[in-house]
Scaffold this active site. Structure first.
Site, mmCIF file in Angstrom:
data_model
loop_
_atom_site.group_PDB
_atom_site.id
_atom_site.type_symbol
_atom_site.label_atom_id
_atom_site.label_comp_id
_atom_site.label_asym_id
_atom_site.label_seq_id
_atom_site.Cartn_x
_atom_site.Cartn_y
_atom_site.Cartn_z
ATOM 1 C CG ASP A 79 -0.140 0.265 2.358
ATOM 2 O OD1 ASP A 79 0.968 -0.490 2.639
ATOM 3 O OD2 ASP A 79 -1.104 0.727 3.107
ATOM 4 C CG HIS A 106 -1.622 -7.188 -1.805
ATOM 5 N ND1 HIS A 106 -2.305 -7.512 -1.583
ATOM 6 C CD2 HIS A 106 -1.736 -5.760 -0.795
ATOM 7 C CE1 HIS A 106 -3.048 -6.085 -1.926
ATOM 8 N NE2 HIS A 106 -3.002 -5.552 -0.989
ATOM 9 C CG ASP A 142 3.093 -15.843 -7.441
ATOM 10 O OD1 ASP A 142 3.039 -14.877 -6.941
ATOM 11 O OD2 ASP A 142 3.735 -15.687 -8.277
ATOM 12 C CD GLU A 176 0.469 -5.185 2.001
ATOM 13 O OE1 GLU A 176 -0.429 -6.841 2.459
ATOM 14 O OE2 GLU A 176 1.118 -4.528 1.833
HETATM 15 O O1 9MR Z 1 3.205 -7.344 8.886
HETATM 16 C C1 9MR Z 1 2.378 -6.453 9.782
HETATM 17 C C2 9MR Z 1 1.026 -7.865 11.042
HETATM 18 O O2 9MR Z 1 2.002 -8.199 12.018
HETATM 19 C C3 9MR Z 1 -0.560 -7.448 10.667
HETATM 20 O O3 9MR Z 1 -0.171 -8.772 11.907
HETATM 21 C C4 9MR Z 1 -0.765 -7.512 10.280
HETATM 22 C C5 9MR Z 1 -2.712 -6.743 10.206
HETATM 23 O O4 9MR Z 1 -2.899 -5.899 11.319
HETATM 24 O O5 9MR Z 1 -0.169 -6.063 9.379
HETATM 25 C C6 9MR Z 1 0.758 -5.792 8.527
HETATM 26 O O6 9MR Z 1 1.191 -5.017 7.830
HETATM 27 C C7 9MR Z 1 0.213 -4.538 7.256
HETATM 28 C C8 9MR Z 1 -0.095 -2.522 7.478
HETATM 29 O O7 9MR Z 1 -1.011 -3.178 8.484
HETATM 30 C C9 9MR Z 1 -0.292 -2.427 6.377
HETATM 31 N N1 9MR Z 1 0.113 -2.092 5.116
HETATM 32 C C10 9MR Z 1 0.675 -3.928 5.165
HETATM 33 C C11 9MR Z 1 1.632 -4.293 5.691
HETATM 34 C C12 9MR Z 1 1.911 -5.585 5.575
HETATM 35 O O8 9MR Z 1 1.459 -6.621 4.675
#
Ligand code: 9MR
Length: 600
Positions: A194, A515, A557, A566
């Site tokens: 994102d 992603h 994937d 991601e």
């Molecule tokens: O890496 C993060 C993971 O530890 C959490 O469980 C998750 C849910 O809150 O979020 C992950 O981080 C994401 C973030 O919230 C938004 N940008 C993408 C991140 C990677 O997936």
């Protein structure tokens, strides 16, 4: 900086050639799905003196394996598969082929008795391109500037997110900055797939990258990433860090020292290019975790940048002190997104990074501030914090502080020697446990020793384990730790249950559909290279269609899979540390100094 322009140009063209040829254009004969091919091994290849291991999944004994030298089509080695005592998490029997004896650089194929084969390289330069690409990934993530062809080749793109008109969200309103106040916070890296910029996650990312530099300063000073600042006399890794520091600086409210939790849109943008992602962006509530992470990063930056830019370093230290002060006055302001949404508008539903425990951030900030200032108030906090080892993650940064303290032991009080020993012993014991556990699982890798390691971003767990092992090696000189760190690299590059190399552009079967908005917005191009995807995550929080529910196989994937496929800055940072750290150490060690027998 030691490197010259010619070296830089060469490094870049090698990298481009490598990223292109090994990833997207891999010969069709080498491609097979994970189910068809039971051979699991590092797909990028092996240094001449490295341990070389393939894991084969098969119910019955595959018998022998042959290593073919593809330059002569002759057998370079024939060997017997060894049965693993341990089954995989799925319960499959596994076998190991050890071909460490192959040390002559070249292209080979391993063939097992049923005719299945995998091509691999042996050579001393195999990790050069990956080492740089793991850091160049941060350049690709930059907001607010065009990514130019000279530096990015086919991945050039227009600038996204000027971020010079950010609205203060109602959750962050103060007397000096009421809701709707326009502030500016350009630059920095997009967090992940994102386009938002989150302070908490930037914290561990920055700490990890600066520590990588601090451990291997000569190595990093001699490398070039071919980024716009490459000629400016600062090591490129620090140029990249500074790009994000410039943004972080603006996340602090100059009126009180507090730091906003994140700069974000209310909802995630669509899968569009960054210059087309133009929704309103907000500064949301200040919080204790973000503010202490900020204090730690700025204090570390003050130390790391002091030799290059003393005036700027002094500014970083002032920002760190102001943040620390805010946190002293606001020691427990958690970021609780759901609660905030009941109170404030618009609702914010992007990444929460909601951390309710602050002792680890408090410790990390105290550690970095102590190293930057030597003031006793910080030392008192350090001495009264538990020293047992805990692998760093964005929600638990305590050991980032211990890593810094151990690596800067010269700055600690003399009478703290027994304490230092205790901390170092804890680190080494954790590494020993991991190294031992690594020899007791089918894939012979640290992460595969426990299904609990497979959380969201499990590949960063592996990479952080790699850092722990490198630190244990630094403290003890015991080469077993180095081997174990190499096992972690082998895991990430293919010796795992999925059969994927988890790094875009590097390996035979690599993520094609991460992603990642920057990649997804340009389907005509190969994925941006050098990115570590999150990896197996049985939580499957995205509800996508996974091929398996088993912990170490829960990976798909598909662009849909933000929970396993991601990319994220806090995953690439430890990955870059591991790959570059190993590369630095391996280049120092004489590669011919091995106890393996010569196969020829
Ligand atoms: O890496 C993060 C993971 O530890 C959490 O469980 C998750 C849910 O809150 O979020 C992950 O981080 C994401 C973030 O919230 C938004 N940008 C993408 C991140 C990677 O997936």
């Amino acid at each position: 900086m030691i490197s010259n322009t010619r070296t830089k140009a060469l490094t870049f063209s090698l990298w481009m050639a490598f990223a292109g040829s090994v990833g997207a254009d891999a010969p069709a004969e080498k491609l097979s799905t994970t189910t068809e091919n039971p051979i699991r091994m590092n797909q990028l290849g092996f240094l001449p003196a490295a341990n070389k291991l393939a894991v084969v999944l098969a119910d019955s004994n595959p018998g022998t394996f042959v290593i073919w030298d593809l330059s002569t089509d002759e057998a370079a080695l024939r060997g017997r598969m060894q049965a693993s005592k341990e089954k995989t998490l799925r319960g499959t029997q596994s076998w190991r082929a050890d071909f460490s004896a192959i040390q002559t650089p070249g292209t080979y194929a391993i063939e097992i008795s049923e005719g299945q084969r995998e091509v691999f390289q042996v050579g001393s330069g195999l990790y050069d391109a990956l080492a740089d690409a793991s850091l160049k990934a941060f350049y690709f993530q930059r907001a607010s500037m065009p990514i130019e062809e000279h530096y990015a080749g086919i991945w050039a793109r227009p600038a996204g997110h000027a971020d010079d008109k950010i609205l203060i969200h109602s959750s962050a309103a103060s007397a000096e900055r009421p809701a709707g106040t326009v502030v500016s916070a350009p630059k920095g890296w997009y967090d992940a797939g994102d386009y938002n910029k989150y302070v908490v996650n930037s914290g561990i990312t920055m700490g990890t990258l600066m520590s990588a530099y601090e451990r291997f300063p000569e190595y990093f000073s001699a490398r070039s990433l071919n980024i716009p600042e490459s000629e400016n006399g600062l090591p490129d890794i620090l140029d990249e860090v500074r790009y994000n520091l410039d943004w972080l600086t603006d996340m602090q409210d100059p009126n009180d020292g507090g730091v906003y939790h994140k700069l974000t849109t209310a909802n995630f943008e669509g899968m569009v290019a960054p210059h087309l992602a133009t929704k309103t962006r907000y500064m949301v509530q200040k919080g204790t975790a973000a503010t202490l992470d900020f204090a730690a990063v700025m204090a570390q930056a003050a130390r790391v940048f002091a030799p290059f830019e003393p005036r700027q370093a002094a500014h970083y230290l002032n920002s760190a002190r102001a943040a620390w002060q805010w946190a002293e006055e606001n020691p427990a302001v958690a970021y609780r997104q759901d609660q905030l949404n009941q109170q404030f508008d618009p609702d914010i539903v992007t990444g929460a990074y909601g951390d309710k425990h602050f002792t680890d951030e408090h410790f990390w900030a105290a550690a970095e501030l102590f190293l930057a200032t030597g003031e006793p108030q910080y030392w008192k906090i350090i001495r009264t914090t538990p020293t047992e080892y805990a692998l760093p993650s964005w929600g638990d940064v305590r050991w980032l502080g211990y890593y810094s303290l151990l690596a800067n032991a010269g700055k600690l009080p003399k009478e703290s020697t027994p304490w230092q020993k205790r901390v170092a012993d804890n680190l080494v014991q954790a590494a020993l446990d991991l190294t031992l556990a690594s020899t007791r699982n089918a894939y012979r890798s640290p992460i595969s020793s426990d299904p609990k390691h497979f959380v969201w971003g499990s590949n960063s767990v592996a990479a952080n384990q790699g850092i722990l092992l490198l630190e244990a090696f630094r403290i003890t000189g015991n080469a077993d730790f180095l081997r174990s760190a190499e096992d972690t690299r082998d895991y990430l590059l293919g010796r795992n249950a999925t059969g994927y190399s988890f790094v875009t552009g590097f390996g035979i079967r690599t993520p094609q559909h991460p992603h990642h908005r920057l990649t997804a917005a340009r389907p005509e191009l190969p994925p941006l290279p050098g990115f570590l995807v999150g990896g197996p995550n049985p939580g499957q929080h995205d509800g996508c269609n996974y091929p398996s529910d088993i912990a170490d196989e829960s990976f798909v994937d598909h662009v849909c899979s933000f929970a396993s496929n991601e990319i994220a800055i806090n995953w690439n940072a430890p990955f870059a540390y591991l790959i570059n750290g190993l590369h630095a150490l391996e280049s120092q060690h004489d590669q011919t100094d091995s106890d393996s027998e010569d196969a020829h």
